[in-house]
Write a protein that holds these residues in place. Sequence first.
Motif: not given
Lengths: 730, 186
Positions: A207, A234-237, A239-241, A245, A247, A674
């Motif tokens: 993403c 990193r809480h990458n994009e 990870a948002a969906i 997550w 780390s 994040g």
Amino acid sequence: MNHKGITRRTFLKAAGGAATALSASGVFGFEEWKKKSYASAIEKIPTQCQGCCANRCGIYAYVKNGRIWKIEGNPKAHNNVGSVCPRGHGYIHELYDPDRIKQPLKRTENGTFTPVSWEQAFREITMKLNLLIMDHGPQSLFWLQYPLANAPLVFRFMHALGSPNTISHGTTCFVARNGAFKMTSGGLPDNDLKNSKYIIIIGRNPCGGIKLYQMKDLVEAKEKGAKIVVVDPRHNETAAIADEWLSIKPGTDLAFLLSMLNVIINEELYDLEFIENYTVGFDNLLDEIIMYPPEWAEKVCDIPKEKIYRIARELASHAPTALIHRGYHGAYGAGYINSFQTARAVAIVNAVIGNYERSGGLFMPYKAKLGSLQEGGHPAPGIPTAPKADGAGIPGRYPVASYSNGISHAVPELALAGELKAGFIYHTNPVRTNPNPKRVIAGYKKLDLLVTIDCVISETAALSDYILPESFYLERDDSVDTVHGGKKAQITLVQKVLDPMHDTKPLFEIIKGLSTGLGVSRFFNFTQDEYNQLKLNPLGISLTDLKREGVIETGEEWKEGFKPCKTPSKKIEIFSDRLEAWGIAPLPRWREPLVSPDPDDATSFRLLHGKQSVHTNAMTANIPILMEMSRHYNMIRLWMNRERGERLDLKDGDLVIVESDIGRGEIAVKLTEGLHPSAVWLPSGYGVFSKYLHTAKNIGLSYNDFVPTYFDPIVGHAMTSEVIVRVKKV
Amino acid sequence: MENMRQKKKWAMFIDATKCVGCHACRIACQNQNAITPKEYYNRIEEQEFGKYPDYNRRFFPVQCQHCDNPPCVTVCPTGASYKRDDGVVLVDIDRCIGCKYCILSCPYEARIVNEEHGYVHKCRFCIEFVESGESPACMTTCPTGVRVFGDLNDPQSEISKIVTTKKPEKFRKDLNTDPSIFYKKV
């Protein structure tokens, strides 16, 4: 973009006819505007997005009043299924960029550039090149490129001259992953995300480092109930969906994977039938994997053992409709000393749960088998006998490195050593994409002849003796492309949407122009259209059809069922005899990263990097509409774990000094919850310093300014996350 | 045309739980409407939750809500801001005097000033495009399918089904603006 006059209101399609006019433009009277708007015919031309990343999405280009208006995704194209990413939308504006190169340029004695004719450029370049080849042999010549659909023509050109040194940017990007899958399963599989029930993505962010079809498939899988686990410091994009997550401590993904294997094997959660039929060396794995229980791994990778147990069990319980994503750059593309073995471990976990060539697992994507020039009466030049100067694919040097990718960041060393004397750079920018720019500049300056083919004057182009302007992708015809391969092969191509604005040429014409003076024109005795039709002949597709459709599917549909691998055993090689013969660990074994931050030093961090959705490497930073996104969303910052930042007395947005053994720079900091505490993260794509790139220059930093020069001993990749920086408040 | 319009009630559903903040929607919109890099009709707000490592973030796309009770229309002194029968809120830029009352009144911060000419503009639901049978650019380009656009008066449309079955929320319902955009939030 034309912001004057009627283009402010450009909604009406002449073809639509019945569209409603809502209001008049503030500049033109309503009647005048309506007349012009209705009169403006809109052309919709299928082509391929090309030049701002490697996805080469199928698109429709809309032309209005002789100018590009917008692009839309071609719904048939596998890589983008109807969508276009922000970079693709933004990249069309490059067409009208005042920074574009408008005619061939030659460096003058005082370092500026003077326009020359194509004839003069070809004559002078080939004269110099002929002398260099005579003195030093053709192996002193290299061609470094961002590989696009025309890459086979480049190999043909270089082979005709007798040089094996055609190189891609790969060692700074993906080669450790590709090499590992090649050694294990004989090639790089794709992920059947759409049909998967359990998806683990390690150090990859489709993403952000955009892969449109994967974004679509992830969301579809999720809607059907799949669980998505993202493992990334990193809480990458993505990870948002995701559902979860993790780390992970940077550079320790291999420990996590070995420990998953430990659980899967100890608890006999593997697919024994698959293993017995389609893999070799599982027994060897049994002997070693006992060393890596989750109790060990949690101390190494900072993921609690309970989570490792649970995730290993969950993955196996959903097999074969479960997978670990094949990854790309981040965790094991080119980052660490253990990247090759990490990627091997990814391939092996997928193998022991038996998901290869299964729906919801991994599968080898289908590619169309194109026709050859030979069949059209154009014999191929022989493969050069000289070895690759960079040692790629040569046992004793970099045995797993590939012939077609080579080792891009070895060019400066080889130039300084006098092995390479002349080079072409095609649509890539090693001065900005290779580690340690000072070293890269010194190397490239040592060359007797450097020619760059590009649309703008990059840092590398600025060092060149000649710059040859390629027509922008919307202004040129290119070669038939097979990049859109999935469960069915597809062919696509770039076709001319508008006439060139400047005195530019497509790559094919540039190669032809060079080949005449170099005495190899007999290998290019055909037109681009003839070349394309020869490629299409075995598929029974006409060039006219392809130009009309933009994307055509061909061949049979993928079906479940194991297919022989392109490995010596024809199976998935968990244990690799070839690696053992080369003195390389034949099974993935834990190895610490080369360097680690000092735990007793509050200023010491590992420097990580990654893509944001609006930029690709250093290719898009000069596009105003994309750079404005970076500015608007305050994207040009160094991410740091909030607690670590507060220990350094930092507040969000504070300026910091970043220092490594080789570089120093200032940047604003983004404090976040994040990110793993041991690392800082820098978005890639910034830090442009070419004075010819007016939008991008001197904005942000590039991780390459801090990364020392390394060559992984197996694949030769640059190990760009093996770098420790000290970060202090300004 | 008038008859056709009365039959429609355009609306959009935004599933914010699918948004990954890639911003393709904004640039597709800027190209579609031929507006400058600094002027934009939609944006994405990022929201963060929790403490490391129990942390998450969500992306929340915002644009003109095409309110059925639009404060921008109420405050506009010249009638430049107006609401169509089909639900779309528009600005007649010839009537706009650039007073910016509408910008102050809009709780969604969805309106911008044209730097070159001073008028106010904003998301138009790509209405001319829609009337010729296409869909808004922000929706068609979205790789994760965040947006669904359609006619609420057509019970068979996807948007009608979503609004009936998923009971989506409206953004700042407390303000009584009654938006034509429906959200699925976190």
